[in-house]
Design a protein around this motif. Structure first.
Motif, short mmCIF file in Angstrom:
data_model
loop_
_atom_site.label_atom_id
_atom_site.label_comp_id
_atom_site.label_asym_id
_atom_site.label_seq_id
_atom_site.Cartn_x
_atom_site.Cartn_y
_atom_site.Cartn_z
N ASP A 243 0.82 -1.21 0.00
CA ASP A 243 0.00 0.00 0.00
C ASP A 243 0.85 1.26 0.00
OD1 ASP A 243 -2.43 -1.26 -0.08
OD2 ASP A 243 -2.77 -1.23 2.08
N TYR A 244 1.98 1.22 0.71
CA TYR A 244 2.79 2.43 0.87
C TYR A 244 3.80 2.62 -0.26
CZ TYR A 244 1.01 4.06 5.31
OH TYR A 244 0.20 4.59 6.28
N GLN B 130 0.99 -4.09 16.96
CA GLN B 130 0.26 -2.89 17.36
C GLN B 130 -0.92 -2.63 16.42
OE1 GLN B 130 1.35 -1.41 20.30
NE2 GLN B 130 2.56 -3.28 20.21
N THR B 131 -0.68 -2.55 15.13
CA THR B 131 -1.75 -2.36 14.15
C THR B 131 -1.24 -2.73 12.77
OG1 THR B 131 -3.34 -0.80 13.17
CG2 THR B 131 -1.17 0.07 13.72
N THR B 132 -2.14 -3.18 11.93
CA THR B 132 -1.80 -3.43 10.51
C THR B 132 -2.75 -2.66 9.60
OG1 THR B 132 -3.18 -5.42 10.50
CG2 THR B 132 -0.82 -5.73 10.95
N SER B 133 -3.38 -1.63 10.14
CA SER B 133 -4.31 -0.81 9.35
C SER B 133 -3.55 0.27 8.61
CB SER B 133 -5.36 -0.18 10.28
OG SER B 133 -6.07 0.84 9.61
N THR B 134 -3.67 0.27 7.30
CA THR B 134 -3.02 1.29 6.48
C THR B 134 -3.49 2.69 6.87
OG1 THR B 134 -2.84 -0.26 4.63
CG2 THR B 134 -2.64 2.07 4.11
N GLU B 135 -4.77 2.81 7.15
CA GLU B 135 -5.34 4.12 7.48
C GLU B 135 -4.80 4.65 8.81
OE1 GLU B 135 -9.57 6.32 6.82
OE2 GLU B 135 -9.56 4.18 7.24
N LEU B 136 -4.75 3.80 9.84
CA LEU B 136 -4.23 4.24 11.14
C LEU B 136 -2.75 4.58 11.07
CD1 LEU B 136 -5.99 1.76 13.61
CD2 LEU B 136 -6.51 4.18 13.23
N LEU B 137 -2.00 3.85 10.26
CA LEU B 137 -0.56 4.07 10.17
C LEU B 137 -0.22 5.42 9.54
CD1 LEU B 137 0.61 0.48 9.15
CD2 LEU B 137 1.28 1.70 11.22
N LYS B 138 -1.13 5.97 8.75
CA LYS B 138 -0.84 7.25 8.09
C LYS B 138 -0.57 8.37 9.09
CE LYS B 138 -3.04 8.42 4.30
NZ LYS B 138 -4.11 8.69 3.32
N SER B 139 -1.08 8.23 10.32
CA SER B 139 -0.85 9.25 11.34
C SER B 139 0.56 9.19 11.90
CB SER B 139 -1.85 9.07 12.50
OG SER B 139 -3.17 9.08 12.03
#
Length: 451
Positions: free
Chosen positions: A94-95, A125-134
């Motif tokens: 995604d990135y 911790q997380t594997t959400s693309t949207e949350l990681l954008k922060s």
């Protein structure tokens, strides 16, 4: 809890390596690659996704030719770690836009930043693309699309000289187009994996479709989307027999055995008009996963015959019939057939005028291989193989041969007849009209014909 994470190339080169806990020796990547490359245990040709060496558990998945590996000494759930590896691969894709060795090496700072946010001291911790954008601040270095090979997922949508836009495969969710603008577009892919088993006389014994509706959105502001499916779509069989094809209910209708939806999908109107409503998160995600065992027309039929042709000789005849329309073309077809263990030689005869076909006899594992670059719908292809056996005693050659297995990819075709009728995007203004791409692809999961 994992101790290490690393990504290896097909040559065994270490592309990415992160040690989170210091519990596993640093040479684990070399130990893993040698074990996988020269795997000889349990009579298998390939290493299983999970194995143990000297008290260290190794978990790995193969994604577009790259090995994503995790190690730990702890007793953790294998399915959890394997799912984590798949999700890490998806987040990186995604990135950086496209997942290959070159893109990871060029974006190694971004990849390590992602890994540090996804996993902390071995804990997810997380594997959400949207949350990681922060939390991600490095910009991706986008590869020149001209250098990308068309044999990857982008190449699935090649149709002769026509090409479906494959930019969803090569675009980053955070990078902008040249000039700082972001192209407004959304991609919806209906991907179906088919499993079929044919009897020796050509009848279908088992058939199943595992499908997913995959979405990747590049829409600014995350507008609401309405996705309409077939009006005659039904979920479940209402207690009827799974193989009662004579019922009028099953004729022409699309009947799914079961399905599940992404957490962002609202089903308020699904029972009424088969419409899914959602606000798509950033990155690639499955809108809907489904399974179908209702009778469907398989894209290929396989006829296989082996019979003795004299002393210590036999002849194999393989025929493939393409049962889909002539305006559809399948590509990357591979057919394999195990032969009797006393086979010492095989010679092949292709049909006259055959183009883009390869044949091989793998003497080490006594296997016939037939490759076809493409097959046009409605066509038929034949391979004859003449086998020579060693003088040692042998039994029934039919029982000791096969089954025939087949892999293929068919762009812009699906067997379930599930379709996206329309893709509606909430308008921000009168001039807002983003690009919409809906694509279909059918892949072989387990496509087998008994002899």
């Amino acid at each position: 809890m994992i101790s290490q994470f690393f990504v290896l190339s097909q040559r065994g080169d270490n592309i990415v390596f992160r040690d989170y806990r210091g519990e596993v020796p640093k040479g684990s990547a070399e130990i893993f690659f040698r074990k996988v490359k020269f795997w000889k245990e349990d009579g298998q040709e390939e290493a299983p996704p999970v194995f143990n060496v000297d008290g260290v558990n190794y978990f790995h998945v193969k994604v577009v030719g790259l090995l994503f590996v995790a190690t730990t000494r702890a007793n953790v759930s294998p399915s959890l770690v394997l799912e984590l590896l798949q999700r890490i691969a998806r987040v990186i894709k995604d990135y950086v836009g496209v997942l290959n060795e070159d893109s990871i090496r060029k974006n190694f700072v971004l990849v390590y930043e992602l890994l540090d946010e996804v996993i902390d001291f071995g804990f997810v911790q997380t594997t959400s693309t949207e949350l990681l954008k922060s939390y991600i601040f490095n910009e991706p270095i986008i590869l020149d699309s001209a250098r990308l090979s068309s044999i990857g997922p982008t190449g699935l949508f090649m149709q002769g000289t026509k090409r479906m836009p494959g930019t969803a495969v090569t675009k980053s969710v955070v990078a902008s187009e040249p000039g700082g603008r972001k192209r407004e577009e959304i991609f919806v892919d209906i991907i179906e994996k088919i499993s079929v088993t044919f009897s020796s006389s050509g009848y279908i014994l088992t058939s199943e479709i595992d499908g997913t509706i995959q979405m990747k959105s590049y829409l600014t502001g995350n507008p609401e989307i309405r996705l309409a499916l077939n009006e005659d779509l039904s979920i479940g069989r209402g207690g009827g027999s799974a193989y009662d094809y004579r019922s009028s209910f099953g004729s022409g209708a699309v009947i799914l055995d079961d399905c599940n939806f992404h957490e962002s999908v609202r089903l308020d109107n699904f029972e009424v008009d088969k419409t899914l409503t959602l606000v798509p998160p950033d990155g690639e995600f499955p809108v809907m996963n489904y399974r179908m065992t209702q009778e469907f027309k398989p894209p290929f039929r396989i006829n296989a015959l082996i019979e003795e042709a004299g002393a210590l000789k036999a002849e194999v005849i393989l025929k493939i019939f393409a049962e889909f329309p002539s305006n559809i073309t399948s590509n990357t077809i591979a057919v394999q057939m195990p032969l009797p263990k006393y086979t010492i030689r095989a010679s092949f005869e292709l049909e006259p005028g055959a183009v883009g076909q390869t044949t091989d006899f793998k003497e080490a594992n006594k296997r016939l291989e037939w490759g076809l670059k493409k097959i046009v719908g409605g066509s038929e292809h034949t391979l004859r193989a003449r086998l020579t056996f060693s003088p040692e005693a042998h039994g029934n050659i039919t029982k000791e041969s096969g089954p025939v297995s087949m892999t293929f990819t068919i762009p812009m075709y699906n067997s379930s007849r599930l379709q996206v009728k329309y893709l509606q995007i909430a308008k921000k203004s009168g001039t807002y009209n983003p690009y919409r791409w809906v694509r279909y692809v059918t892949l072989a999961n387990s496509y087998v014909a008994r002899i």
